[in-house]
Design an enzyme around this catalytic site. Structure first.
Site, PDB file in Angstrom:
ATOM      1  N   ASP A 268      -1.409  -0.701   6.012  1.00 14.04           N
ATOM      2  CA  ASP A 268      -1.538  -0.025   7.302  1.00 14.04           C
ATOM      3  C   ASP A 268      -2.983   0.054   7.779  1.00 14.04           C
ATOM      4  OD1 ASP A 268      -2.093   1.937   5.140  1.00 14.04           O
ATOM      5  OD2 ASP A 268      -2.454   3.254   6.846  1.00 14.04           O
TER       6      ASP A 268
ATOM      7  N   ASP B 252       0.866  -1.172   0.000  1.00 21.00           N
ATOM      8  CA  ASP B 252       0.000   0.000   0.000  1.00 21.00           C
ATOM      9  C   ASP B 252       0.911   1.232   0.000  1.00 21.00           C
ATOM     10  OD1 ASP B 252      -2.416   1.615   0.529  1.00 21.00           O
ATOM     11  OD2 ASP B 252      -1.520   1.857   2.514  1.00 21.00           O
TER      12      ASP B 252
END
Length: 221
Positions: A168, A10
């Site tokens: 995250d 990500d």
């Protein structure tokens, strides 16, 4: 466990702190609407599910045509300001360098538009580590739909059983679960309740360097 041949990262909250620039652009849209600015914390809680969701949640606009128009305004303004305050997190370059030296094939998969994702990765000087860079408009469905991650792995030529998603947020964890890959979460970004996802991830790390070191010590790369 099988060795990891491919890792998909990500971007927001994982590789880079992009939140100030995102908040600034959200508040630009709100200003055009005659609305007061939102705090960084208020904007952050809506990051991670794509531009349309971000605009809807931060403006309370329900008319879809109006939302689409505001998304275009946001995207154009963001492309001009996405590197104003955005910075890599500590340990990112060292961690990516270690994985690159182990011949791990890597990609970036964000829910922000692909053009903005590429501009950030290139602007921060880490594009050299990645075989591919994808955004929320790169595939038919964005995260947490499995199509986004599986599409990324297809380009890397890596099977899901030999892949890892590093993120995250809960969106990243759900994406990995949907695609049948392992997942690691870093504490630099959006996910506050780590206990709720510990059974669903390989481990939780403070940053990308710790991710790389732990994968090496576990004999996975």
């Amino acid at each position: 466990m099988e060795r990891i041949r491919g890792i998909v990262f990500d971007l927001d909250g994982t590789l880079a702190d992009t939140f100030e620039d995102i908040a600034s652009c959200v508040n630009h849209v709100r200003c055009l609407l005659g609305l007061p600015p939102l705090s960084l914390a208020d904007v952050k809680r809506h990051v991670g599910k794509g531009v349309k969701n971000l605009i809807q949640k931060t403006t309370d606009i329900t008319d879809q045509n109006h939302v689409e128009q505001l998304c275009l305004v946001f995207k154009q303004y963001y492309l001009e300001h996405l590197l104003d305050s955005t910075r890599l997190y500590e340990g990112v370059v060292q961690g990516l360098d270690l994985l690159y030296s182990k011949a791990v094939s890597m990609a970036v998969l964000s829910n922000k538009p692909e053009d903005a994702t590429k501009k950030i990765v290139e602007g921060l000087g880490i594009a050299r580590f990645f075989k591919a860079i994808f955004g929320g408009d790169s595939f038919e469905k964005q995260k947490p739909a499995r199509e986004s991650l599986l599409g990324s792995l297809k380009v890397l030529n890596v099977d899901a059983s030999q892949a890892l998603m590093v993120g995250d947020s809960l969106v990243d964890v759900e994406t990995a679960l949907n695609a049948g890959t392992r997942c690691v979460v870093v504490t630099t970004g959006l996910l506050e309740d780590m206990e709720s996802i510990k059974e669903s991830v390989l481990f939780v790390a403070e940053n990308i360097l710790e991710v790389s070191n732990r994968l090496e010590s576990m004999g996975l790369v």
